[in-house]
Scaffold this active site. Structure first.
Site, PDB file in Angstrom:
ATOM      1  N   GLU A  29     -44.463 -10.655 -89.571  1.00  0.00           N
ATOM      2  CA  GLU A  29     -43.180 -10.417 -90.228  1.00  0.00           C
ATOM      3  C   GLU A  29     -42.238 -11.603 -89.979  1.00  0.00           C
ATOM      4  O   GLU A  29     -41.986 -11.950 -88.818  1.00  0.00           O
ATOM      5  CB  GLU A  29     -42.569  -9.115 -89.700  1.00  0.00           C
ATOM      6  CG  GLU A  29     -43.430  -7.901 -90.047  1.00  0.00           C
ATOM      7  CD  GLU A  29     -43.241  -6.713 -89.115  1.00  0.00           C
ATOM      8  OE1 GLU A  29     -42.326  -6.741 -88.271  1.00  0.00           O
ATOM      9  OE2 GLU A  29     -44.028  -5.749 -89.228  1.00  0.00           O
ATOM     10  N   GLU A  60     -46.985  -3.047 -89.212  1.00  0.00           N
ATOM     11  CA  GLU A  60     -47.785  -3.596 -88.116  1.00  0.00           C
ATOM     12  C   GLU A  60     -49.259  -3.211 -88.225  1.00  0.00           C
ATOM     13  O   GLU A  60     -50.144  -4.010 -87.927  1.00  0.00           O
ATOM     14  CB  GLU A  60     -47.234  -3.138 -86.757  1.00  0.00           C
ATOM     15  CG  GLU A  60     -45.936  -3.826 -86.332  1.00  0.00           C
ATOM     16  CD  GLU A  60     -44.705  -3.271 -87.037  1.00  0.00           C
ATOM     17  OE1 GLU A  60     -44.792  -2.169 -87.621  1.00  0.00           O
ATOM     18  OE2 GLU A  60     -43.651  -3.942 -87.011  1.00  0.00           O
ATOM     19  N   PHE A  83     -41.918  -7.514 -82.070  1.00  0.00           N
ATOM     20  CA  PHE A  83     -41.556  -7.140 -80.697  1.00  0.00           C
ATOM     21  C   PHE A  83     -42.646  -6.201 -80.199  1.00  0.00           C
ATOM     22  O   PHE A  83     -43.107  -5.343 -80.958  1.00  0.00           O
ATOM     23  CB  PHE A  83     -40.192  -6.431 -80.638  1.00  0.00           C
ATOM     24  CG  PHE A  83     -39.042  -7.362 -80.955  1.00  0.00           C
ATOM     25  CD1 PHE A  83     -38.445  -8.113 -79.949  1.00  0.00           C
ATOM     26  CD2 PHE A  83     -38.577  -7.483 -82.252  1.00  0.00           C
ATOM     27  CE1 PHE A  83     -37.401  -8.979 -80.248  1.00  0.00           C
ATOM     28  CE2 PHE A  83     -37.531  -8.348 -82.551  1.00  0.00           C
ATOM     29  CZ  PHE A  83     -36.938  -9.097 -81.552  1.00  0.00           C
ATOM     30  N   PHE A  88     -47.240   0.301 -80.888  1.00  0.00           N
ATOM     31  CA  PHE A  88     -47.807   1.643 -81.114  1.00  0.00           C
ATOM     32  C   PHE A  88     -48.249   1.821 -82.556  1.00  0.00           C
ATOM     33  O   PHE A  88     -49.142   2.599 -82.855  1.00  0.00           O
ATOM     34  CB  PHE A  88     -46.797   2.721 -80.698  1.00  0.00           C
ATOM     35  CG  PHE A  88     -46.461   2.638 -79.231  1.00  0.00           C
ATOM     36  CD1 PHE A  88     -47.373   3.039 -78.273  1.00  0.00           C
ATOM     37  CD2 PHE A  88     -45.251   2.118 -78.806  1.00  0.00           C
ATOM     38  CE1 PHE A  88     -47.090   2.934 -76.923  1.00  0.00           C
ATOM     39  CE2 PHE A  88     -44.948   2.013 -77.456  1.00  0.00           C
ATOM     40  CZ  PHE A  88     -45.868   2.416 -76.509  1.00  0.00           C
ATOM     41  N   HIS A 129     -37.904  -2.680 -77.829  1.00  0.00           N
ATOM     42  CA  HIS A 129     -38.147  -4.116 -77.967  1.00  0.00           C
ATOM     43  C   HIS A 129     -38.625  -4.743 -76.656  1.00  0.00           C
ATOM     44  O   HIS A 129     -39.366  -5.709 -76.674  1.00  0.00           O
ATOM     45  CB  HIS A 129     -36.855  -4.847 -78.381  1.00  0.00           C
ATOM     46  CG  HIS A 129     -36.468  -4.662 -79.807  1.00  0.00           C
ATOM     47  ND1 HIS A 129     -36.178  -3.434 -80.341  1.00  0.00           N
ATOM     48  CD2 HIS A 129     -36.323  -5.562 -80.815  1.00  0.00           C
ATOM     49  CE1 HIS A 129     -35.859  -3.587 -81.623  1.00  0.00           C
ATOM     50  NE2 HIS A 129     -35.948  -4.861 -81.934  1.00  0.00           N
TER      51      HIS A 129
END
Lengths: 325, 368
Positions: A29, A60, A83, A88, A129
């Site tokens: 990104e 992600e 980050f 997850f 983050h």
């Protein structure tokens, strides 16, 4: 030699490895035109073009799947998770898929992907983050997990990570990005994965740390010099696999150990290191092993970071307890 | 009262109207849409039928072997032969396959020896020791992950400048609810990657019926949000499945980007061999309805009318396939015992201290 910050050293490693090997691709990104939110990929879009440095849609899991498929096709993907708290969303790709590939395929196929990601406390980010999640990665068989503590190591370790045939999670502590500079050779070099570094030699106690905590440990060591306590600081550099040889050698020399991590006491890799040292060097120990960590809460609200994160003072206290035991 | 800004009902019905079901053969083998009849030679038509019959036998024998404890996990395929084998019929050897766990028949047709498929089912590393010319990865267990991985594979094919080479991947109606399915399609569109995505809609995600999975009237329309073509096809009609797959492959190979195909199909049996009983969630009428739409029935009729297929031919093929499967199961029995030291060696090309120490430990144990 140039005097570089860690983020500059990272950019240089990416740049030189992309120039050397056309199979290296960067994506994630905002890594393209914008050069990444921390400017880690600054200038690479213009230099190598949109095919090799590309902005992905904001997802992600998709980024992780893309890295997997590209590696199957013979590329060396270097994906960025903006980050690490966002990991997850991509756990299956990293832990469920990449990490298992070589095992699954009987060693016949490897998956040379690098997952680069910023993490770490003290820079007042929003929630999700800054968390230290390296323990989750390090407990996943099949992954190598690298956390540099300085610009020199960052360049050499990242170069090794990209050249490694198996997946490597490369975690960059945000507080280290621009807080100091280091002499970094202009030419390419590697720092081997899985090898710790004795950051400072000493004779009374061994402090084992990684990432930003190496800086705090060095500060503590410096302060303790005044009290005539000689501290050896071992920087793990790679938290999976761990170089027990270097750690044990140091503990055998000093007879005392303090483990330091930014992660919570229940997280990180400190518990594993302590367990292994207990099994491998118990007879060399003259005092219980100290363990400096953050408390077992969720990563704190921004305004409480300073009281939550472990620091040089906590390390100094633990060292004193261990030495005076 | 002011007019509403948007007519929702018109909007919804226009979406539904955009994804009609493509069909060439009706359930009785009659040609209902000759205009789009694919150009297949008589030999090719017979070969397609042979593969579907072969797959039905593979299903029957696999179920029997599983009952005997000679197979591990196996996902039944009966009913989905057109959806699976007729779509694969449009692949070329160089194409890549990212299968779901129900897609073992396509994997075998693409080049995986049956004995290795059995070893995969039993849980043996040799099941994944793929021949060098087989462009595929092992069946994906995490539903939807094959969509993002296949997308990455297709981006790689494009970046490497591979010509006339496409990636195919399959999931089910259940899988269509996964976020990865959307992410895979959306990324593939963004990179114009040469991939054909399949959603084999067999009506149930294990036990959860299609209507409880999504309010979308078709699953093909999920492509629209990613800006890529979506097609719904009668998944019990081999000619229609082949025709839409071939068009999608041509489109992707020409550099136009991905396509999503939803096949409307049915699994006649349980979800898997792990104790699923479909009568707990499925009425008898549903089985009856779909069994009348069996792809073998309609294709057999179509070929018989053309004088290309006989009962004797089919019986001979069935016997031959049974024998082939029997041999494959025997061959699988010969696989060497697996060693922990080998697993450890397979973890990394350059292992760390922990692995090196454990290899030594386990090798010592194993040599006793």
């Amino acid at each position: 030699m140039a005097n570089l910050t860690m983020i500059q050293a990272i950019t240089e490693a990416l740049d030189q490895e992309m120039a050397r090997d056309e199979k290296v691709l960067i994506f994630g990104e905002d890594v393209g035109k914008n050069g990444g939110v921390f400017r880690a990929t600054q200038g690479l879009f213009d230099k190598y073009g949109e095919d090799r440095v590309s902005d992905t849609p904001l997802a992600e899991s998709g980024i992780g799947g893309m890295a997997f498929g590209l590696a199957v096709q013979g590329f060396r993907p270097v994906m960025e998770i903006q980050f690490f708290g966002f990991v997850f969303e991509v756990m299956d790709s990293i832990v469920g898929q990449m990490a298992r590939t070589s095992y699954r395929m009987g060693g016949k196929m490897h998956l040379p992907a690098v997952v680069r990601s910023p993490f770490g406390g003290g820079v007042h980010t929003p929630e999700m983050h800054a968390d230290s999640l390296e323990g989750l990665m390090a407990q996943s068989p099949g992954l190598k997990v690298v956390i540099p503590s300085n610009p020199y190591d960052a360049k050499g370790l990242l170069t090794s990570a990209i050249r490694d045939e198996d997946p490597v999670v490369f975690l960059e502590h945000m507080k280290l990005y621009r807080s100091f500079r280091d002499e970094v050779p202009e030419e390419q070099y590697t720092v081997p994965l899985g090898k710790a570094n004795v950051a400072k030699e000493g004779s009374d106690v061994t402090v084992v740390a990684y990432g930003y905590m190496v800086r705090e440990a060095l500060k503590a060591a410096e302060q303790l010099e005044k009290d005539n306590v000689s501290v050896e600081v071992v920087d793990l550099r790679t938290v999976s696999p761990i170089d027990y040889e270097t750690v044990v050698k140091s503990v055998e020399k000093t007879g005392r150990m303090v483990m330091v991590q930014e992660a919570q006491r229940m997280a990180g890799v400190g518990n594993t290191v302590i367990s292994e040292v207990s099994q491998r060097a118990i007879l060399s120990l003259e005092a219980p092993i100290g363990f400096v960590t953050s408390p077992d809460t969720v990563y704190p609200f921004g305004q409480a970071e300073n009281v939550w994160l472990p620091n040089a003072k906590d390390i100094t206290e633990s060292i004193k307890e261990t030495v005076e035991f | 009262m002011a007019k509403q800004p948007v007519d929702y009902e018109a909007l919804l019905s226009s979406i539904e109207a955009s994804f009609p079901m493509v069909q060439i053969l009706d359930k009785d083998g009659n040609i209902v849409n000759d205009d789009i009849m694919p150009e297949l030679s008589d030999d090719e038509l017979v070969e397609l039928m042979r593969r579907m019959v072969w797959s039905r036998v593979l299903h029957d024998r696999s179920m029997a072997l599983a009952r005997q404890g000679r197979l591990g996990f196996y996902a039944p395929t009966m009913g989905q032969e057109a959806s699976q084998l007729a779509s694969h019929f449009a692949f070329k050897k160089q194409d890549w396959l990212y299968p779901g766990y129900r897609d073992v028949p396509q994997l075998i047709q693409h080049g995986l020896p049956v004995s290795q498929a059995f070893l995969w089912s039993r849980g043996h590393v040799e099941g994944n020791n793929y021949p060098d010319d087989l462009n595929a990865i092992p069946p994906q267990i995490i539903i939807g992950a094959q969509f993002i991985q296949g997308m990455g594979n297709a981006v790689g094919q494009k970046m490497a400048g591979k010509e006339d080479e496409v990636t195919f991947t399959y999931t089910g109606d259940g899988g269509s609810s996964q976020g990865d399915v959307y992410e895979g399609m959306n990324f593939a569109g963004r990179y114009k990657a040469p991939i054909v995505f399949f959603i084999q809609n067999n009506g149930y995600a294990i036990s959860t019926p299609r209507e409880k999975q999504s309010m979308a009237t078709t699953l093909a329309q999920k492509a629209a949000a990613a800006g890529i073509p979506g097609v719904q096809v009668d998944g019990m009609d081999p000619l229609a499945v082949y025709a839409v797959t071939k068009q999608a492959r041509d489109w992707a190979a020409a550099g136009n980007g991905p396509v999503l195909i939803e096949t409307i199909t049915s699994r006649f049996g349980p979800h898997s061999t792990s104790g699923d009983d479909p009568t707990r969630y499925r009425e008898q009428e549903s089985f009856d309805y779909w069994e009348q739409r069996d792809p073998l029935i309609r294709f057999r009729k179509f070929l018989e009318e053309k004088g290309l297929w006989t009962t004797e031919q089919e019986e001979e093929l069935i016997e031959q396939t049974k024998e082939e499967i029997k041999q494959a199961a025997k061959e699988a029995d010969q696989a060497p015992k697996m060693k922990i030291s080998d697993f450890l060696k397979n973890m990394h090309k350059e292992p760390g201290q922990n692995i090196v120490e454990q290899i030594e430990k386990y090798e010592a144990k194993e040599s006793k």
